[in-house]
Design a protein around this motif. Sequence first.
Motif, PDB file in Angstrom:
ATOM      1  N   SER A 297      -3.839   3.058   0.458  1.00 34.88           N
ATOM      2  CA  SER A 297      -4.478   2.489  -0.733  1.00 34.88           C
ATOM      3  C   SER A 297      -3.607   1.375  -1.300  1.00 34.88           C
ATOM      4  O   SER A 297      -2.375   1.491  -1.337  1.00 34.88           O
ATOM      5  N   THR A 298      -4.245   0.325  -1.758  1.00 29.05           N
ATOM      6  CA  THR A 298      -3.514  -0.811  -2.314  1.00 29.05           C
ATOM      7  C   THR A 298      -2.858  -0.427  -3.634  1.00 29.05           C
ATOM      8  O   THR A 298      -3.506   0.086  -4.542  1.00 29.05           O
ATOM      9  N   VAL A 299      -1.547  -0.688  -3.716  1.00 34.85           N
ATOM     10  CA  VAL A 299      -0.772  -0.418  -4.918  1.00 34.85           C
ATOM     11  C   VAL A 299      -0.592  -1.713  -5.708  1.00 34.85           C
ATOM     12  O   VAL A 299      -0.657  -1.725  -6.933  1.00 34.85           O
ATOM     13  N   ALA A 300      -0.361  -2.807  -4.989  1.00 36.43           N
ATOM     14  CA  ALA A 300      -0.162  -4.111  -5.623  1.00 36.43           C
ATOM     15  C   ALA A 300      -0.609  -5.195  -4.643  1.00 36.43           C
ATOM     16  O   ALA A 300      -0.504  -5.028  -3.423  1.00 36.43           O
TER      17      ALA A 300
ATOM     18  N   SER B 237       0.837  -1.199   0.000  1.00 37.45           N
ATOM     19  CA  SER B 237       0.000   0.000   0.000  1.00 37.45           C
ATOM     20  C   SER B 237       0.876   1.256   0.000  1.00 37.45           C
ATOM     21  O   SER B 237       2.054   1.218   0.350  1.00 37.45           O
ATOM     22  N   ASP B 238       0.244   2.388  -0.382  1.00 41.88           N
ATOM     23  CA  ASP B 238       0.955   3.665  -0.413  1.00 41.88           C
ATOM     24  C   ASP B 238       0.782   4.396   0.922  1.00 41.88           C
ATOM     25  O   ASP B 238       0.234   3.846   1.881  1.00 41.88           O
ATOM     26  N   LEU B 239       1.233   5.629   0.975  1.00 43.92           N
ATOM     27  CA  LEU B 239       1.159   6.424   2.215  1.00 43.92           C
ATOM     28  C   LEU B 239      -0.266   6.602   2.721  1.00 43.92           C
ATOM     29  O   LEU B 239      -0.504   6.718   3.918  1.00 43.92           O
TER      30      LEU B 239
ATOM     31  N   ASN C 274       4.200   0.436   2.394  1.00 44.79           N
ATOM     32  CA  ASN C 274       3.910  -0.587   3.407  1.00 44.79           C
ATOM     33  C   ASN C 274       3.533  -1.905   2.733  1.00 44.79           C
ATOM     34  O   ASN C 274       3.059  -1.911   1.599  1.00 44.79           O
ATOM     35  N   TYR C 275       3.729  -2.977   3.491  1.00 48.15           N
ATOM     36  CA  TYR C 275       3.282  -4.273   2.996  1.00 48.15           C
ATOM     37  C   TYR C 275       2.655  -5.046   4.150  1.00 48.15           C
ATOM     38  O   TYR C 275       2.953  -4.812   5.314  1.00 48.15           O
TER      39      TYR C 275
END
Length: 169
Positions: A119-122, A114-116, A163-164
């Motif tokens: 929100s899910t990025v991948a 996720s980003d800052l 983040n993951y």
Amino acid sequence: GPLASHMHQLTQSLARSAWSVAVILLLILLYMGQYTYFMRDDLARHIQLRPWLEELCILAKCELPLMSHPEKIEIIRRNILSHPKEKNALFINATIINKAPFVQSFPILNLEFSDLNGSTVAQRFFQAHEYLPDDIDIKEGMPSDTPVRISLEIIDPGTKAINYEFSFI
């Protein structure tokens, strides 16, 4: 006389009723047996039913799946590094442990970046054969209270992925 005739009819009526009840009970038992056989995967997840189902499967020569309670699996160590040989790739090492008091199937691993803003990025789901070393027999299941090392190689999701999070299904 009329009394003997009446008793004979009553006996026949009771016999028919007894047969009807016996047939209905037999049909119910057959239905329950078929239901149990075909739904054994779902029923096997209930720990209270497990011993009974194991006995039934010995008789029916069927195989019960391992129990699956992914909420009882914890990550006790995790590490994400740049891949030592591949550009734009990450190398993930982790150790997971089954906190359930029984052997269970290896879970599907969900890895989400996720980003800052959160929100899910991948996101990607991994089957056990994708994250376990070759020397582990997946069919044997995940033993209780035994650390299991896992590793993954993935494409780097990019600089927005701050983040993951791991989860199990």
